[in-house]
Design an enzyme around this catalytic site. Structure first.
Site, PDB file in Angstrom:
ATOM      1  CG  HIS B 458      -1.783  -1.178   1.410  1.00 15.43           C
ATOM      2  ND1 HIS B 458      -2.296  -1.572   2.627  1.00 15.43           N
ATOM      3  CD2 HIS B 458      -2.241  -2.075   0.510  1.00 15.43           C
ATOM      4  CE1 HIS B 458      -3.027  -2.660   2.469  1.00 15.43           C
ATOM      5  NE2 HIS B 458      -3.007  -2.997   1.188  1.00 15.43           N
ATOM      6  N   PRO B 459       1.553   1.579  -1.070  1.00 17.86           N
ATOM      7  CG  PRO B 459       2.676   1.655  -3.121  1.00 17.86           C
ATOM      8  CD  PRO B 459       1.819   0.775  -2.282  1.00 17.86           C
TER       9      PRO B 459
END
Lengths: 144, 524
Positions: B458-459
């Site tokens: 989850h950047p």
């Protein structure tokens, strides 16, 4: 990757795979090792130079440094199997060594246990039976 | 309707030239939403996706490693560069038509209300209140068939963990997922082989194409074209079957929408020279660092039988920890247990007896996407961006706490031993396995963070939304400050981390921005 580099990398992967997946009865089946080497090469070819380089650094560092952990000269491939196992085991017990070993081990184990017989040998029976049965719209290719 | 595989067009020297009302870079969770809404509003849309097009039947045929090679960025083996006392974090994001939505476990959460309240109260983003966002969540949930995972689909691994949680006084809640007729074969992260996960390649993109959008796979955008302060299109290269850049292309467009995710959106903005004016580009990224603990039971667990991610716990949200059910392929289980040769084999034979549970940290913004012009970016980031990450002290403490909760819960469920994700094993335990008494003796806070195995899918937040160009990149309408007709709509605009899986948040934000964009007149 140049062909000579590729050959060196593949040889190194094979040495690691033979050692990692050896058993009390000796080396693992040659065809499975070859399959893992081919799949690992394909996987690496889909990465950038940076990731490949990191992988190769870990791989070659292990091959040269691991024997030092059991007071042998550099070059894992030259050692008999039992000493290779001992060298990598000793390296894996150190924090820095463990990071390197895991980097390679993760990729090779992923590939090794994709072989149905290898998975079966450790009791894994993935329940997934692939097959598309659903009726959602599927994109189709072609120039309009 | 048109989906063109760019690799089929590479044998021609002449550059490919296209024009559109709107060009969208990226076909993942946000790009697909924008494409569907704007196409259906009658706008001429071109979608450019760097990755290949993988049909469900392709995914069904592929081994997981082949999916990694073809559908994940960098074959899933890229890492952040740790700064200070921080683990190197393995980043896994999708790179195919449909983006990461094809490779997720399908877990769907609305943005927690407390996060939205913070965005309104602390950041002044008044348009993002829970009430204002509700219709967009409802729309996404309707389109993606979001349903609760029934209890009978929980794996034995998750059931055991749930029993331990109950004994310790907390509980698991069922996950929502975007699935229909899921078999629970635990292969979600390698693309659903049954077409049961309603990823955007099966939902929004067919809508967009049916409404006339053109989608090009294997199309890598290299730069955003600007004329003065206005975006006018994009240019790039089509990728051949070998993945190498070939034929050039250029799309002239009246509006440019960037939707290539938290890692690559800032890279494109940096390359366009925008970071020189907007210092927040690439800064303040969050990752939701995640870890998992494995536990060995006397009974067979067969943790791969059942939904991959069926339940979670928010019991520790106040400590910024979300616990999440998960499983990993046999090969990964075997790899993370110590052992070489026959000892490896003996450990791998434990796989059927292992349960796994994970968790993620609602982290502080410690990530940074380095510009290609920075020294490290210049050295290491010519093709893929370099991400550095510095973990805050409170996040580091949260990791110790999370691992202890996970391990103690497994012991409460009757586990014989647990395996923590610590390279070389916890101090004094090189073989890895810990009994309950051993665990009590290990001080997790004292273990250097560099020894933790950590991952992220989850950047977020690398081109964040805000009120001012002093500390943000886009305004509440998604428009890049100081530039006309350049919009960012993906996970990079999220102002903070969420503490939950971000897919629905990203899609709801994109829906909101799409509704605004379709009402906004295109420039002449």
């Amino acid at each position: 990757m140049s062909s000579s580099k590729l050959v060196r990398t593949e040889r190194a992967i094979a040495v690691f795979a033979e050692t990692l997946f050896s058993t009390d009865s000796g080396l693992p089946p040659r065809d499975r090792v070859d399959g893992v080497v081919a799949s690992a090469s394909a996987l690496l070819s889909a990465t950038t130079v940076r990731s490949r380089l990191m992988f190769q650094i870990c791989l070659f560092a292990m091959l040269w440094v691991a024997p030092l952990f059991i007071r042998r000269g550099p070059g894992l491939a030259r050692l008999p199997l039992g000493q290779r196992v001992a060298a990598l085991t000793a390296m894996e017990h150190t924090p820095t060594g463990a990071a390197m070993v895991l980097a390679i081990k993760a990729v090779l184990c992923m590939l090794w246990y994709e072989h149905p017989e290898a998975a079966q040998e450790v009791g894994a029976d993935p329940a997934c039976v692939p097959g598309v049965r659903r009726s959602l719209p599927v994109l189709s290719g072609g120039v309009s | 309707m048109s989906l063109v595989e760019g690799r089929t067009l590479t044998g021609v020297a002449k550059p490919l030239s296209l024009d559109a009302d709107v060009v969208i870079i990226g076909s993942g969770a946000s790009g697909a939403v924008i494409a569907a809404e704007l196409s259906e509003a009658g706008q001429k849309v071109v979608i450019l996706e760097e990755g290949p097009h993988l049909l469900p039947q392709d995914l069904a045929r592929m081994k997981p490693s082949e999916t990694m090679r073809r559908g994940w960025r960098e074959s899933g083996i890229s890492f952040t560069v740790p700064v200070g006392d921080t683990p190197a974090i393995n980043l896994m994001v999708g790179r195919c038509v449909g983006g990461s939505s094809v490779m997720t476990g399908g877990v769907c959460f609305r943005t927690p209300d407390h996060i939205l309240h913070d965005w309104v109260k602390e950041l002044g983003l008044s348009e993002l209140s829970p009430e204002a966002m509700a219709p967009y969540f409802e729309e996404v949930e309707r389109r993606c068939h979001i349903e609760l995972v029934p209890e009978h689909m929980r794996s034995r691994s998750t059931v055991l963990y749930g029993q331990g949680a109950t004994r310790l006084g907390y509980s698991l809640a069922p996950n929502h997922r975007n699935t229909k007729d899921c078999d629970g074969c635990s292969r979600c992260n390698f693309g659903c082989p049954h077409g049961a996960k309603w990823s955007v390649d099966l939902t929004y993109l067919p809508r967009a194409l049916a409404a006339g959008a053109e989608l090009f796979s294997d199309a890598m955008v290299e730069r955003i074209l600007l004329r003065g302060d206005q975006a006018t299109g994009v240019a790039g290269r089509l990728l051949g079957a070998d993945g190498k850049p070939g034929r050039r292309f250029e799309v002239q467009a009246r509006r440019v929408v960037v939707a290539c995710g938290g890692m690559h959106t800032p890279r494109l903005l940096q390359d366009a020279g925008i970071a020189e004016r907007l210092t927040a580009v690439g800064e303040g990224m969050t990752l939701h660092p995640s870890m998992r603990v494995m536990a060995r039971f006397d009974e067979p667990v067969y943790g791969w039988r059942g939904a991959l991610q069926s339940a979670h716990s928010e019991a520790f949200v106040n400590e910024r920890i979300t616990l999440m059910s998960v499983f990993v392929p046999t090969g990964v289980l075997a790899a993370t247990l110590p052992g070489i040769g026959s000892s490896h084999k003996r450990r791998a034979e434990m796989a059927p007896y292992l349960a796994v549970f994970g968790g993620m940290i609602h982290d502080d913004p410690g990530g940074r996407v380095l510009s290609r012009r920075s020294p490290l970016g210049l050295l290491m980031g010519r093709t893929e961006p370099v991400l550095t990450y510095e973990m805050s002290r409170r996040d580091r403490k949260a990791i110790s706490r999370m691992l202890r909760i996970l391990a103690e819960t497994f012991f409460a469920a009757g586990a014989r031993e647990v395996f923590l994700p610590i390279l070389g094993g916890p101090p004094g335990f090189p073989e890895g396995g810990l009994s309950a008494d051993d665990l009590a003796r290990v001080d997790l806070d004292k273990i250097p963070s560099t020894r933790f195995e950590c991952a992220s899918q989850h950047p977020l937040g690398s081109a964040r939304m805000g009120l001012s160009s002093d500390d943000a990149v886009v305004d509440q309408r998604g428009q890049v400050f100081g530039l006309r007709e350049l919009f960012v709509v993906d996970a990079s605009i999220l102002p903070t981390s969420l503490g939950v899986n971000p897919q629905v948040t990203v899609m709801a934000m994109a829906t909101r921005l799409a509704y605004q964009l379709r009402e906004r007149p295109l420039p002449v």
